[in-house]
Motif scaffolding. Structure first.
Motif, PDB file in Angstrom:
ATOM      1  N   ALA A 163       0.822  -1.218   0.000  1.00 18.31           N
ATOM      2  CA  ALA A 163       0.000   0.000   0.000  1.00 18.31           C
ATOM      3  C   ALA A 163       0.847   1.255   0.000  1.00 18.31           C
ATOM      4  O   ALA A 163       0.479   2.267  -0.604  1.00 18.31           O
ATOM      5  N   ALA A 164       1.985   1.203   0.673  1.00 16.87           N
ATOM      6  CA  ALA A 164       2.840   2.381   0.801  1.00 16.87           C
ATOM      7  C   ALA A 164       3.723   2.592  -0.415  1.00 16.87           C
ATOM      8  O   ALA A 164       4.010   3.740  -0.782  1.00 16.87           O
ATOM      9  N   SER A 165       4.173   1.500  -1.039  1.00 14.37           N
ATOM     10  CA  SER A 165       5.184   1.697  -2.080  1.00 14.37           C
ATOM     11  C   SER A 165       5.301   0.543  -3.055  1.00 14.37           C
ATOM     12  O   SER A 165       6.289   0.443  -3.760  1.00 14.37           O
ATOM     13  N   GLY A 166       4.299  -0.316  -3.142  1.00 17.91           N
ATOM     14  CA  GLY A 166       4.438  -1.530  -3.924  1.00 17.91           C
ATOM     15  C   GLY A 166       3.760  -1.552  -5.269  1.00 17.91           C
ATOM     16  O   GLY A 166       3.711  -2.594  -5.908  1.00 17.91           O
ATOM     17  N   LEU A 167       3.241  -0.429  -5.751  1.00 18.12           N
ATOM     18  CA  LEU A 167       2.511  -0.430  -7.017  1.00 18.12           C
ATOM     19  C   LEU A 167       3.464  -0.501  -8.207  1.00 18.12           C
ATOM     20  O   LEU A 167       4.450   0.222  -8.274  1.00 18.12           O
ATOM     21  N   TRP A 168       3.137  -1.370  -9.151  1.00 16.80           N
ATOM     22  CA  TRP A 168       3.754  -1.406 -10.477  1.00 16.80           C
ATOM     23  C   TRP A 168       2.702  -0.930 -11.468  1.00 16.80           C
ATOM     24  O   TRP A 168       1.553  -1.395 -11.448  1.00 16.80           O
ATOM     25  N   THR A 169       3.063   0.000 -12.346  1.00 18.66           N
ATOM     26  CA  THR A 169       2.086   0.569 -13.255  1.00 18.66           C
ATOM     27  C   THR A 169       2.792   1.167 -14.470  1.00 18.66           C
ATOM     28  O   THR A 169       4.019   1.111 -14.573  1.00 18.66           O
ATOM     29  N   SER A 170       2.027   1.734 -15.359  1.00 19.99           N
ATOM     30  CA  SER A 170       2.570   2.337 -16.582  1.00 19.99           C
ATOM     31  C   SER A 170       2.135   3.789 -16.670  1.00 19.99           C
ATOM     32  O   SER A 170       1.219   4.233 -15.965  1.00 19.99           O
ATOM     33  N   ALA A 171       2.769   4.530 -17.564  1.00 17.19           N
ATOM     34  CA  ALA A 171       2.398   5.932 -17.757  1.00 17.19           C
ATOM     35  C   ALA A 171       0.963   6.049 -18.254  1.00 17.19           C
ATOM     36  O   ALA A 171       0.209   6.938 -17.830  1.00 17.19           O
ATOM     37  N   SER A 172       0.546   5.168 -19.153  1.00 17.85           N
ATOM     38  CA  SER A 172      -0.830   5.198 -19.656  1.00 17.85           C
ATOM     39  C   SER A 172      -1.829   4.953 -18.537  1.00 17.85           C
ATOM     40  O   SER A 172      -2.848   5.645 -18.425  1.00 17.85           O
ATOM     41  N   ASP A 173      -1.553   3.939 -17.714  1.00 18.69           N
ATOM     42  CA  ASP A 173      -2.458   3.644 -16.605  1.00 18.69           C
ATOM     43  C   ASP A 173      -2.546   4.810 -15.631  1.00 18.69           C
ATOM     44  O   ASP A 173      -3.632   5.183 -15.176  1.00 18.69           O
ATOM     45  N   MET A 174      -1.404   5.399 -15.289  1.00 18.53           N
ATOM     46  CA  MET A 174      -1.420   6.492 -14.314  1.00 18.53           C
ATOM     47  C   MET A 174      -2.092   7.738 -14.890  1.00 18.53           C
ATOM     48  O   MET A 174      -2.717   8.515 -14.147  1.00 18.53           O
ATOM     49  N   ALA A 175      -1.998   7.935 -16.201  1.00 19.24           N
ATOM     50  CA  ALA A 175      -2.716   9.050 -16.815  1.00 19.24           C
ATOM     51  C   ALA A 175      -4.222   8.858 -16.661  1.00 19.24           C
ATOM     52  O   ALA A 175      -4.958   9.809 -16.368  1.00 19.24           O
ATOM     53  N   ALA A 176      -4.694   7.625 -16.840  1.00 22.07           N
ATOM     54  CA  ALA A 176      -6.113   7.340 -16.648  1.00 22.07           C
ATOM     55  C   ALA A 176      -6.525   7.617 -15.209  1.00 22.07           C
ATOM     56  O   ALA A 176      -7.625   8.137 -14.951  1.00 22.07           O
ATOM     57  N   PHE A 177      -5.664   7.303 -14.269  1.00 18.95           N
ATOM     58  CA  PHE A 177      -5.949   7.522 -12.849  1.00 18.95           C
ATOM     59  C   PHE A 177      -6.021   9.010 -12.534  1.00 18.95           C
ATOM     60  O   PHE A 177      -6.970   9.486 -11.886  1.00 18.95           O
ATOM     61  N   VAL A 178      -5.014   9.778 -12.970  1.00 17.80           N
ATOM     62  CA  VAL A 178      -5.017  11.230 -12.730  1.00 17.80           C
ATOM     63  C   VAL A 178      -6.242  11.869 -13.361  1.00 17.80           C
ATOM     64  O   VAL A 178      -6.907  12.730 -12.759  1.00 17.80           O
ATOM     65  N   ALA A 179      -6.592  11.444 -14.579  1.00 17.51           N
ATOM     66  CA  ALA A 179      -7.769  11.992 -15.256  1.00 17.51           C
ATOM     67  C   ALA A 179      -9.038  11.697 -14.477  1.00 17.51           C
ATOM     68  O   ALA A 179      -9.931  12.556 -14.367  1.00 17.51           O
ATOM     69  N   ALA A 180      -9.134  10.503 -13.902  1.00 15.24           N
ATOM     70  CA  ALA A 180     -10.334  10.135 -13.139  1.00 15.24           C
ATOM     71  C   ALA A 180     -10.475  10.976 -11.876  1.00 15.24           C
ATOM     72  O   ALA A 180     -11.590  11.374 -11.508  1.00 15.24           O
ATOM     73  N   LEU A 181      -9.363  11.261 -11.207  1.00 20.17           N
ATOM     74  CA  LEU A 181      -9.436  12.082  -9.994  1.00 20.17           C
ATOM     75  C   LEU A 181      -9.850  13.513 -10.311  1.00 20.17           C
ATOM     76  O   LEU A 181     -10.694  14.096  -9.625  1.00 20.17           O
ATOM     77  N   THR A 182      -9.255  14.105 -11.349  1.00 25.48           N
ATOM     78  CA  THR A 182      -9.619  15.485 -11.686  1.00 25.48           C
ATOM     79  C   THR A 182     -11.060  15.556 -12.182  1.00 25.48           C
ATOM     80  O   THR A 182     -11.791  16.503 -11.850  1.00 25.48           O
TER      81      THR A 182
END
Length: 521
Positions: free
Chosen positions: A295-314
């Motif tokens: 939970a603190a530091s174990g996520l593996w992800t991609s730039a595309s995935d994280m862009a989708a996440f940032v877009a969802a929060l905004t």
């Protein structure tokens, strides 16, 4: 200038967890298809390409210095970072997502927008979103004593806090009073700690026990340990692993098909391998570390995935999406006093320059995410080198300039002759005024928790460091009495000359945070 901040280490998976596949409804499947088509392909925006070709720069510039106009390629070589993935959002839409350099130094495997990276403490924001999704379903309450949820473990009492009451709001905002800032990485072949071993600091866990070091709610103190307690709440309430919960609540709804809180397997395709400060492959033979503190530091992800996440929060914050209900998204993006954090992310600015952000820093990976709450713009930077934080800061400067919001402008120093005797009385030892409330000190109570500063004025320089410590750092003038640190982003020091002509007080400034130091007699 050097603060006493511990490294924001992180950690992904540990145990082999069976993750049951959830049957998708037709609506969920359609949402996944739309999200995948919107965020899965490499794409280029001409303005962003131009900024990466000749727009990288430092944050602090000398008064007469021209913008250096560094290229991404040149700075990757300078910092010995083999690979970078970058994504940029405009009004919630992905306009740029691409990879640069190599997944492995000396190999021909190129990075792209779907390359898998470890993202360190960026994991905490995704964990927070997972928690908030469960809260929106009524399965968790943000202000309820977490001991009513915990089954496998309880927050131990201490002599000063005999009946601890912590809440999820405290854990996500780093106001819970728990210790353990960050976590060490695990090399291939090392035994990995379970969640309970991490909480109690027992072997093979490398951290101290996660225990209260302050009264809950009294101050901001960044605690990866607190986020591990949050993970235990999630797992006890649902009876599932964090990876399974996050997949159901975040990854699948947003089409984050590459993301995971478990260790990639050795045959995982398209993964950015770990590199040291010289750019050499490390964590051999596999080529990446393990991070059992998921939970603190174990996520593996991609730039595309994280862009989708940032877009969802905004989008949720702006009332244009339903990933989070708007009231919960607003809570997420509101500082919890006396912290710099909301419910997961850090927050800065106001009006059109209001942003949320978070960095991540494991041994060989550095990451950064940032969202512009009023406009829906945003950016993601992922790197696979030990020096990636310095590179990411320069990339962020270039992207910020290209996006044109004025959020992160260059800070120019002024020309002062610091050999002039009028500056000699800045020198001395200054002790922190403990009467300044925590809600004014904010993040400085955490990353700049220094009880006394020593200021030296010599050879045309002003240098500041912890009193009694051998290391210090130069600060550069912004005015005759205000100086900026080139080492700690956003940190400034102001010397206050009173009506009697004496300098007996200095203030340390970081964003909205203020700390006051008084000259020692």
């Amino acid at each position: 200038m050097h603060a006493t901040t511990a490294r924001h280490t992180a950690s992904p998976s540990r145990r082999s967890i069976h993750t049951p596949q959830r049957a998708l409804t037709l609506c969920a499947a359609l949402a996944l298809l739309v999200s995948t088509s919107a965020f899965a392909r490499d794409r280029h925006d001409p303005a962003i390409d131009a900024s990466l070709a000749n727009g990288l720069r430092p944050t602090v510039l000398q008064s007469n210095a021209a913008l250096p106009k560094w290229s991404l390629q040149a700075r990757m070589a300078e910092h010995h970072v083999p690979g970078v993935a970058i994504a940029v959002l405009r009004d919630g839409k992905l306009v740029h997502s691409a990879g640069y350099g190599a997944r492995e130094a000396g190999a021909r495997s190129g990075v792209d927008a779907d390359t898998l990276f470890s993202v360190g403490s960026v994991s905490k924001v995704v964990t927070a979103a997972t928690t908030l999704r469960l809260a929106s379903e009524g399965k968790l309450a943000l202000d309820q004593d977490i001991n009513t949820y915990l089954r496998s473990w309880k927050v131990p009492a201490t002599p000063t806090v005999p009946a601890p009451k912590l809440t999820l709001r405290m854990l996500m905002s780093h106001t819970g009073g728990l210790g353990v800032h960050g976590f060490a990485d695990y090399l291939p072949g090392e035994p990995l700690s379970t969640l309970l071993q991490t909480l109690d600091g027992t072997a093979p866990a490398k951290n101290k026990p996660i225990r209260l070091v302050h009264t809950p709610g009294e101050r901001s103190d960044y605690s990866g340990g607190g986020v591990m307690v949050e993970q235990q709440v999630l797992e006890d309430v649902t009876g599932q692993s964090l990876d399974a919960i996050a997949r159901a609540q975040v990854f699948d709804p947003l089409g984050m098909q590459r993301s995971r809180y478990t260790d990639p397997q050795p045959d995982t395709d398209n993964i950015a391998k770990a590199h040291d400060g010289e750019g050499a492959l490390t964590a051999l033979p596999r080529g990446w570390q393990s991070f059992p503190e998921q939970a603190a530091s174990g996520l593996w992800t991609s730039a595309s995935d994280m862009a989708a996440f940032v877009a969802a929060l905004t989008a949720s914050y702006r009332g244009q999406g339903n990933f989070l209900p708007r009231p919960i998204a607003t809570d997420m993006m509101t500082e919890v006093s006396p912290s710099w954090h909301g419910l997961g992310p850090r927050l800065d600015g106001a009006g059109q320059t209001r942003i949320f952000h978070h960095g991540g820093s494991n041994d060989s990976y550095r990451a950064w995410i940032e969202g512009y709450l009023e406009t829906g713009d945003g950016l993601v930077i992922l790197t696979n080198g030990e020096n990636g934080a310095e590179l990411a800061a320069e990339i962020r400067n270039a992207l910020s300039d290209a996006m044109g919001h004025g959020v992160n402008p260059p800070v120019r120093t002024v020309g002062l002759d610091l050999r002039d005797t009028r500056y000699a009385d800045y020198a001395g030892i200054f002790e922190r005024d403990e009467n300044i409330p925590m809600d004014q000190r904010r993040a400085l109570a955490d990353f700049f928790d220094i009880p006394a500063l020593q200021v030296k004025v010599a050879n045309g320089e002003v240098r500041v460091g912890m009193a009694g410590a051998p290391r210090d750092g130069q600060v550069l003038p912004l005015s005759p009495n205000r100086f900026v640190s080139p080492d700690i982003d956003g940190l400034q020091i102001e010397f206050l000359r009173d009506a009697g002509g004496k300098v007996s007080v200095l203030t340390v400034v970081h964003g909205e945070g203020r700390a006051r130091y008084v000259r020692k007699p």
